[in-house]
Design a protein around this motif. Sequence first.
Motif, PDB file in Angstrom:
ATOM      1  N   GLU A 207     -57.643 -14.565  28.485  1.00 54.37           N
ATOM      2  CA  GLU A 207     -56.307 -14.277  27.983  1.00 54.37           C
ATOM      3  C   GLU A 207     -55.539 -15.558  27.682  1.00 54.37           C
ATOM      4  OE1 GLU A 207     -53.429 -10.569  29.000  1.00 54.37           O
ATOM      5  OE2 GLU A 207     -54.708 -11.297  30.605  1.00 54.37           O
ATOM      6  N   LEU A 208     -55.698 -16.557  28.528  1.00 52.18           N
ATOM      7  CA  LEU A 208     -54.998 -17.827  28.295  1.00 52.18           C
ATOM      8  C   LEU A 208     -55.508 -18.500  27.030  1.00 52.18           C
ATOM      9  CD1 LEU A 208     -54.753 -19.218  31.940  1.00 52.18           C
ATOM     10  CD2 LEU A 208     -52.907 -18.267  30.529  1.00 52.18           C
TER      11      LEU A 208
ATOM     12  N   LEU B  63     -51.587 -18.215  19.815  1.00 52.36           N
ATOM     13  CA  LEU B  63     -50.389 -17.505  19.360  1.00 52.36           C
ATOM     14  C   LEU B  63     -49.296 -18.478  18.949  1.00 52.36           C
ATOM     15  CD1 LEU B  63     -50.103 -14.804  22.190  1.00 52.36           C
ATOM     16  CD2 LEU B  63     -50.965 -14.462  19.861  1.00 52.36           C
ATOM     17  N   ALA B  64     -48.447 -18.011  18.044  1.00 55.70           N
ATOM     18  CA  ALA B  64     -47.240 -18.773  17.699  1.00 55.70           C
ATOM     19  C   ALA B  64     -46.324 -18.726  18.923  1.00 55.70           C
ATOM     20  CB  ALA B  64     -46.559 -18.127  16.494  1.00 55.70           C
TER      21      ALA B  64
ATOM     22  N   TRP C 226     -46.191 -15.844  21.778  1.00 60.57           N
ATOM     23  CA  TRP C 226     -46.664 -16.194  23.119  1.00 60.57           C
ATOM     24  C   TRP C 226     -45.642 -15.762  24.172  1.00 60.57           C
ATOM     25  CZ3 TRP C 226     -49.453 -21.483  23.998  1.00 60.57           C
ATOM     26  CH2 TRP C 226     -50.023 -21.521  25.269  1.00 60.57           C
ATOM     27  N   LEU C 227     -44.377 -16.078  23.919  1.00 52.64           N
ATOM     28  CA  LEU C 227     -43.332 -15.686  24.863  1.00 52.64           C
ATOM     29  C   LEU C 227     -43.202 -14.158  24.938  1.00 52.64           C
ATOM     30  CD1 LEU C 227     -40.659 -18.425  24.081  1.00 52.64           C
ATOM     31  CD2 LEU C 227     -42.195 -18.286  26.064  1.00 52.64           C
ATOM     32  N   ALA C 228     -43.416 -13.477  23.823  1.00 53.59           N
ATOM     33  CA  ALA C 228     -43.400 -12.011  23.824  1.00 53.59           C
ATOM     34  C   ALA C 228     -44.552 -11.477  24.685  1.00 53.59           C
ATOM     35  CB  ALA C 228     -43.500 -11.477  22.401  1.00 53.59           C
ATOM     36  N   HIS C 229     -45.693 -12.166  24.632  1.00 56.30           N
ATOM     37  CA  HIS C 229     -46.832 -11.764  25.460  1.00 56.30           C
ATOM     38  C   HIS C 229     -46.527 -11.975  26.950  1.00 56.30           C
ATOM     39  CE1 HIS C 229     -50.961 -12.279  27.233  1.00 56.30           C
ATOM     40  NE2 HIS C 229     -50.997 -11.064  26.743  1.00 56.30           N
ATOM     41  N   VAL C 230     -45.843 -13.059  27.271  1.00 52.27           N
ATOM     42  CA  VAL C 230     -45.452 -13.311  28.667  1.00 52.27           C
ATOM     43  C   VAL C 230     -44.534 -12.178  29.149  1.00 52.27           C
ATOM     44  CG1 VAL C 230     -44.158 -14.850  30.204  1.00 52.27           C
ATOM     45  CG2 VAL C 230     -45.759 -15.813  28.529  1.00 52.27           C
ATOM     46  N   ARG C 231     -43.580 -11.773  28.296  1.00 54.70           N
ATOM     47  CA  ARG C 231     -42.694 -10.654  28.656  1.00 54.70           C
ATOM     48  C   ARG C 231     -43.501  -9.363  28.857  1.00 54.70           C
ATOM     49  NH1 ARG C 231     -39.791 -12.737  24.229  1.00 54.70           N
ATOM     50  NH2 ARG C 231     -38.046 -14.009  24.893  1.00 54.70           N
TER      51      ARG C 231
ATOM     52  N   LEU D 255     -48.950 -22.717  30.908  1.00 53.13           N
ATOM     53  CA  LEU D 255     -49.738 -23.244  29.797  1.00 53.13           C
ATOM     54  C   LEU D 255     -48.859 -23.402  28.553  1.00 53.13           C
ATOM     55  CD1 LEU D 255     -52.511 -24.154  28.802  1.00 53.13           C
ATOM     56  CD2 LEU D 255     -53.015 -21.762  28.280  1.00 53.13           C
ATOM     57  N   PHE D 256     -47.952 -22.467  28.343  1.00 60.12           N
ATOM     58  CA  PHE D 256     -47.019 -22.560  27.214  1.00 60.12           C
ATOM     59  C   PHE D 256     -46.204 -23.840  27.313  1.00 60.12           C
ATOM     60  CE2 PHE D 256     -42.797 -21.980  25.406  1.00 60.12           C
ATOM     61  CZ  PHE D 256     -43.091 -21.537  24.115  1.00 60.12           C
ATOM     62  N   ARG D 257     -45.705 -24.141  28.519  1.00 55.30           N
ATOM     63  CA  ARG D 257     -44.886 -25.355  28.707  1.00 55.30           C
ATOM     64  C   ARG D 257     -45.693 -26.619  28.422  1.00 55.30           C
ATOM     65  NH1 ARG D 257     -39.789 -25.363  28.535  1.00 55.30           N
ATOM     66  NH2 ARG D 257     -39.515 -26.842  30.195  1.00 55.30           N
ATOM     67  N   ARG D 258     -46.986 -26.613  28.775  1.00 53.14           N
ATOM     68  CA  ARG D 258     -47.830 -27.789  28.473  1.00 53.14           C
ATOM     69  C   ARG D 258     -48.107 -27.902  26.975  1.00 53.14           C
ATOM     70  NH1 ARG D 258     -52.472 -26.527  32.080  1.00 53.14           N
ATOM     71  NH2 ARG D 258     -51.227 -25.632  33.728  1.00 53.14           N
ATOM     72  N   ALA D 259     -48.335 -26.756  26.327  1.00 48.86           N
ATOM     73  CA  ALA D 259     -48.637 -26.758  24.894  1.00 48.86           C
ATOM     74  C   ALA D 259     -47.394 -27.007  24.048  1.00 48.86           C
ATOM     75  CB  ALA D 259     -49.286 -25.436  24.499  1.00 48.86           C
TER      76      ALA D 259
END
Length: 114
Positions: free
Chosen positions: A61-62, A68-69, A73-78, A95-99
Motif C-alpha cells: 500500500e505504501l 499518488l498525487a 495521497w492525503l485523501a487516501h490517508v483520510r 512517508l508522505f512527509r518524507r516524499a
Amino acid sequence: VAAPERAAPVATPAPAPPDAATPPASGTPTVHDARTMSAPIRPAPQPARTPPPAAPTSSIELRRDLQLAPDEWLAHVRELLHEGRRQQAIESLRLFRRAHPRAPLPPELEPLAN
C-alpha cells in the motif's frame, strides 16, 4: 380294543433364507434400509469457498501511495482513518512527509503526523 393309530407328524419345511436376487416383501426393511433410515441426513458437499482477497500489506500500500498525487495521497490517508486503519494511516502520512516535506498538511491530519 386297539388304540387308534396316530398319524406321523408332518414336517413343514423351514422358510428359505431370502435370496439376494429376490427383493424383500413390501414394508420389510433390509439391513441397508435400516441403516440409512437411522443415518443423519447430511447436505450435499459444497464447493470450497474462495476467501475474499486480503487487504494489501502496508508495504504494498505504501508503494502505491508513492505513486499518488499529493492531494490523492492525503485523501487516501483520510480513507484509512475512516476505515479504522490508524496505524497504516500514520505510516502513510510519515512517508508522505518524507516524499513531500514542503507540502502543507490539512489541520485534521496534523495530530497524526506528530
